[in-house]
Design an enzyme around this catalytic site. Sequence first.
Site, PDB file in Angstrom:
ATOM      1  N   TYR A 204      54.796   9.964  39.385  1.00  0.00           N
ATOM      2  CA  TYR A 204      53.489  10.388  38.903  1.00  0.00           C
ATOM      3  C   TYR A 204      53.635  10.613  37.395  1.00  0.00           C
ATOM      4  O   TYR A 204      54.433  11.451  36.973  1.00  0.00           O
ATOM      5  CB  TYR A 204      53.048  11.681  39.567  1.00  0.00           C
ATOM      6  CG  TYR A 204      52.690  11.549  41.033  1.00  0.00           C
ATOM      7  CD1 TYR A 204      51.354  11.433  41.424  1.00  0.00           C
ATOM      8  CD2 TYR A 204      53.668  11.557  42.026  1.00  0.00           C
ATOM      9  CE1 TYR A 204      51.007  11.323  42.758  1.00  0.00           C
ATOM     10  CE2 TYR A 204      53.341  11.445  43.365  1.00  0.00           C
ATOM     11  CZ  TYR A 204      52.004  11.326  43.726  1.00  0.00           C
ATOM     12  OH  TYR A 204      51.676  11.213  45.052  1.00  0.00           O
ATOM     13  N   PRO A 296      43.259  10.722  45.801  1.00  0.00           N
ATOM     14  CA  PRO A 296      44.543  10.249  46.345  1.00  0.00           C
ATOM     15  C   PRO A 296      45.773  10.809  45.653  1.00  0.00           C
ATOM     16  O   PRO A 296      46.892  10.519  46.079  1.00  0.00           O
ATOM     17  CB  PRO A 296      44.455   8.729  46.145  1.00  0.00           C
ATOM     18  CG  PRO A 296      43.511   8.556  44.992  1.00  0.00           C
ATOM     19  CD  PRO A 296      42.517   9.659  45.101  1.00  0.00           C
ATOM     20  N   LYS A 300      47.175  12.814  50.487  1.00  0.00           N
ATOM     21  CA  LYS A 300      46.784  13.638  51.625  1.00  0.00           C
ATOM     22  C   LYS A 300      45.706  13.023  52.522  1.00  0.00           C
ATOM     23  O   LYS A 300      45.471  13.519  53.625  1.00  0.00           O
ATOM     24  CB  LYS A 300      46.278  15.007  51.136  1.00  0.00           C
ATOM     25  CG  LYS A 300      47.361  15.875  50.550  1.00  0.00           C
ATOM     26  CD  LYS A 300      48.369  16.268  51.596  1.00  0.00           C
ATOM     27  CE  LYS A 300      49.611  16.884  50.992  1.00  0.00           C
ATOM     28  NZ  LYS A 300      50.847  16.367  51.523  1.00  0.00           N
ATOM     29  N   TYR A 394      53.782  18.765  49.551  1.00  0.00           N
ATOM     30  CA  TYR A 394      53.877  17.307  49.541  1.00  0.00           C
ATOM     31  C   TYR A 394      54.371  16.756  50.876  1.00  0.00           C
ATOM     32  O   TYR A 394      53.853  15.743  51.366  1.00  0.00           O
ATOM     33  CB  TYR A 394      54.805  16.853  48.408  1.00  0.00           C
ATOM     34  CG  TYR A 394      54.592  15.401  48.015  1.00  0.00           C
ATOM     35  CD1 TYR A 394      53.582  15.058  47.120  1.00  0.00           C
ATOM     36  CD2 TYR A 394      55.386  14.391  48.530  1.00  0.00           C
ATOM     37  CE1 TYR A 394      53.373  13.737  46.756  1.00  0.00           C
ATOM     38  CE2 TYR A 394      55.185  13.069  48.177  1.00  0.00           C
ATOM     39  CZ  TYR A 394      54.176  12.741  47.292  1.00  0.00           C
ATOM     40  OH  TYR A 394      53.958  11.430  46.949  1.00  0.00           O
TER      41      TYR A 394
END
Length: 403
Positions: A204, A296, A300, A394
């Site tokens: 990310y 997104p 999840k 997560y």
Amino acid sequence: MKHLTTQVAIIGAGPSGLLLGQLLAKQGVDNVILERVNGEYVLSRIRAGILEQGFVDLVREAGVAERMDREGHVHEGVEFSIENERYRIDLKALTAGKTVMCYGQTEITADLMNARQAAGLPTYYEASNVQLHDVASNEPYVTFSFENEEYRLDCQYIAGCDGFHGVSRKTIPSDLKKEHERVYPFGWLGLLSDTPPVHDELIYAKHSRGFALASQRSETRSRYYLQVPLTDKVEDWSDEAFWDELKKRLPEEVAQNLVTGPSIEKSIAPLRSFVCEPMQYGRLFLVGDAAHIVPPTGAKGLNLAASDVATLYKVLTRAINDGDEACVQQYSEICLRRVWHGERFSWWMTNMMHDFGDVSTYGTDSHTFSRFMDSEFSYYLTSESGKAVIAEQYVGLPYEDPK
């Protein structure tokens, strides 16, 4: 009109509906699935690929895990890049051994389709004019058209797994439901390619040029995303322009290893948070996107749908096989507890990782908001307790069993 009878009518043959049908069938509960499009179209939907530990366990419980366990890629960590500075969250170490699995939603759907077909369980693809009737009574039924014939499907319960635009949520009277929504001022441009992933775990990336995500579907197929303005169109982005921009947003040492190639699929998805309360009305139960949508960023969406399925199949099994019909009243309450946790985490991740530009956010100017997010980073990505919070969310919070 042709008459059919089943115990559970499932509206929608996406992964939620198929997984629910498989789990119910293993418990001896009859079910029929109605889907408005054909199977090939269902499989063409390019969606999520990161499965929480609970979802992986649920697929195994359904008896459809052979290919997933053989081909899926277990991820023990996830990486964040903040203006080229990299931070790794060790999911396995911080959650007492829990991990996530990279295995595409399309693959899960295909496995479930094949299992349903092999078991001879009834599915009506390209069923049109689907309408739900008397869902607040003890004798609900569904009408639909299929191959130029009109059908009536009598059932005991209805599972609405037909997505945000489906008929199920619209069946609940407007004065009996409350809908919460937040639309974000940007979208995600996604590209799928048959190229090896740039990194063995997800990255990310927060960058002054905007957010980017390096994801994957397998050892040879990659999925990448760029934050783009809502005014952008797919046609504005050639493959070359996408790859050039991605390289600028990823950490420099990672970008040097990026293998590029022609796109298989390219699309822009708007981001929003959405929750419908309650998630049930009489004998109708909303599942997945029919009840809630998350941006997104936190991976999840599909996972929240799976936890809905886990709850619904348990309460329906008890109601039908054990005669405990009162237990179904727990469904919405149990699901919404987990849904709101997932919504909060996805909202938080989206706020942290994206550039909101000049948009005023939560009553603050963009500069003040950005400073707040910098403070979030300094705690959550550098302290063990902060990293543990991210890791716990997560890999997915535990499923809650009905009482």
